[in-house]
Design a protein around this motif. Structure first.
Motif, PDB file in Angstrom:
ATOM      1  N   HIS A  99       0.675  -1.199  -0.081  1.00 34.23           N
ATOM      2  CA  HIS A  99       0.065   0.321  -0.074  1.00 34.23           C
ATOM      3  C   HIS A  99       0.848   1.334  -0.071  1.00 34.23           C
ATOM      4  CE1 HIS A  99      -3.888  -1.899   0.118  1.00 34.23           C
ATOM      5  NE2 HIS A  99      -3.225  -2.801   1.140  1.00 34.23           N
ATOM      6  N   PHE A 100       2.124   1.151   0.386  1.00 33.40           N
ATOM      7  CA  PHE A 100       3.035   2.122   0.175  1.00 33.40           C
ATOM      8  C   PHE A 100       3.672   2.622  -1.082  1.00 33.40           C
ATOM      9  CE2 PHE A 100       2.788   1.188   4.775  1.00 33.40           C
ATOM     10  CZ  PHE A 100       2.540   2.488   5.283  1.00 33.40           C
ATOM     11  N   ASN A 101       3.053   1.692  -2.172  1.00 32.47           N
ATOM     12  CA  ASN A 101       3.603   2.062  -3.621  1.00 32.47           C
ATOM     13  C   ASN A 101       2.780   3.486  -3.864  1.00 32.47           C
ATOM     14  OD1 ASN A 101       5.369   0.044  -4.188  1.00 32.47           O
ATOM     15  ND2 ASN A 101       3.861  -1.290  -4.759  1.00 32.47           N
ATOM     16  N   THR A 102       1.742   3.599  -3.425  1.00 31.14           N
ATOM     17  CA  THR A 102       0.846   4.801  -3.810  1.00 31.14           C
ATOM     18  C   THR A 102       0.579   5.768  -2.895  1.00 31.14           C
ATOM     19  OG1 THR A 102      -1.031   3.551  -3.221  1.00 31.14           O
ATOM     20  CG2 THR A 102      -0.187   3.340  -5.361  1.00 31.14           C
ATOM     21  N   GLN A 103       1.058   5.210  -1.535  1.00 37.31           N
ATOM     22  CA  GLN A 103       0.631   6.461  -0.409  1.00 37.31           C
ATOM     23  C   GLN A 103       1.908   6.543   0.550  1.00 37.31           C
ATOM     24  OE1 GLN A 103      -3.323   4.427   0.552  1.00 37.31           O
ATOM     25  NE2 GLN A 103      -3.460   6.298   1.674  1.00 37.31           N
ATOM     26  N   GLY A 104       2.282   7.603   0.875  1.00 40.29           N
ATOM     27  CA  GLY A 104       3.335   7.916   1.783  1.00 40.29           C
ATOM     28  C   GLY A 104       3.016   7.571   3.133  1.00 40.29           C
ATOM     29  N   GLU A 105       1.735   7.801   3.601  1.00 33.53           N
ATOM     30  CA  GLU A 105       1.443   7.445   4.877  1.00 33.53           C
ATOM     31  C   GLU A 105       0.001   7.186   4.891  1.00 33.53           C
ATOM     32  OE1 GLU A 105       1.890  10.783   7.315  1.00 33.53           O
ATOM     33  OE2 GLU A 105      -0.090  11.707   6.933  1.00 33.53           O
TER      34      GLU A 105
END
Length: 372
Positions: A218-224
């Protein structure tokens, strides 16, 4: 022999934990048969395994060893951490006289499933290429018979990463074409993946379980992302999500922010942009839990207890069928004698099993009569 049996069974640790010796010998055997820095040379390994097979003769709770050994063997085979198939087969052959032919035959059948799984993986890759959809990742799929492998029932509520889910769906379609009457159940607890992490100054490759992988993707598209949102997206239970996050935060790959009083449910998880490690390749391991990955969990203990009850009940029926009429004291002695090769049953457990099987007759004082 009596001295060795006493050392194994009559000590301060065994008194507090009756099955300690069986558990310890099984874990040592697993250590010898797993790949790792502790690897013995062939001659030392053969000598050590021979000594272990002799030691089994003096362990009272052989059923505990058998249950745990089967479980650890499955884990070694699924994760491809066994030192050698030939060594595994040799150890199983040595256990035949102690653990019985039927038990070792079931263990030998597991290797047949792995051979079939290897062929299926190769056929699936060819099938995907012919369809014009070659698999984007190098994978190994292990298809096992539910009744043959001593594994807990799958309870997969996790939402798999899209990259993995598409492959799973393609394999499901391929498998149904080969075996139309069978149903696949996916189990992520024994799955691992090698993942390359690119957004840092150095390129890292980590080996993780499926649950931490589902979190990382999920951190491929979101930083946090908040803990609550992550729980919804991964489909993991609260306890399992915390277990997945713990090793990722411990190695500083992820950071947990805005937690109050240790309450992770209010936290926000972010990717550590300053992450740095001396090792370019490393493993991120989840803590052992009640998911069939620890040596002795509550589920394994319950299975051992239930197996013992059924075993004792079978002995009671067999003894009563041959003797027809028997006093309670003699029946207890017979059960203890017949169970000695497998485990030492306590009197309370025997009484419980007798109560399950018999109906009271006011005319029979402390005697049992077999009724066909």
């Amino acid at each position: 022999n009596k001295a060795l049996r006493k050392i194994l069974q009559v000590n301060h640790i065994a008194k507090a934990h009756p099955s300690f010796s069986a558990d310890a010998v099984c874990q040592f055997t697993d250590l010898c048969l797993r790949k790792g820095a502790h690897r013995l040379d062939d001659e030392e390994l053969d000598s050590t395994l021979l000594s272990i097979s002799h030691l089994l003769n003096h362990i009272e709770d052989k059923d505990v060893f058998m249950k745990l050994y089967g479980k650890m063997l499955c884990r070694r085979m699924i994760l491809s951490t066994t030192v050698s198939t030939d060594v595994e087969m040799a150890m199983i052959s040595r256990m035949k006289t102690v653990c019985g032919f039927e038990y070792t035959r079931k263990l030998q059948q597991l290797f047949g499933d792995l051979t079939v799984s290897s062929d299926l993986t190769s056929q699936f890759k060819t099938y995907s290429t012919d369809k014009g959809k070659p698999t984007a990742v190098d994978l190994s799929i292990c298809v096992v018979s539910a009744g043959a492998w001593p594994l807990p029932a799958p309870k997969d509520g996790m939402t798999y990463p899209e990259e993995i889910l598409s492959i799973m769906q393609d394999f499901q379609e391929f498998y149904q074409l080969r075996y139309s009457g069978r149903r696949l159940q996916w189990d992520s607890r024994h799955s691992r993946a090698d993942v390359r992490i690119l957004p840092f100054t150095r390129k890292y490759e980590i080996n993780v379980h499926m649950a931490p992988l589902a979190v990382l993707m999920h951190f491929n598209t979101q930083g946090e992302i908040s803990w609550g949102e992550l729980k919804t997206k991964t489909g993991l239970e609260a306890k399992e999500l915390d277990r997945a996050l713990k090793p990722l935060c411990a190695c500083k790959l992820l950071l947990m922010n805005n937690t109050s009083d240790g309450d992770t449910t209010k936290g926000v998880i972010s990717l550590n942009s300053d992450f740095n490690s001396k090792r370019l390749k490393f493993k991120v391991s989840m803590a052992a839990g009640e998911d069939g990955t620890s040596s002795r969990d509550h589920q394994t203990n319950a299975m051992i207890e239930e197996d013992r009850k059924l075993y004792i009940q079978a002995i009671i029926v067999r003894v009563m069928k041959s003797r027809i009429r028997l006093s309670h004291q003699l029946l207890v002695q017979e059960v203890i004698e017949h169970s000695r090769s497998r485990f030492s049953p306590n009197i309370t457990l025997i009484k419980k099993c007798v109560e399950i099987l018999h109906e009271r007759d006011p005319h029979e004082n402390n005697h049992y009569i077999y009724i066909s």
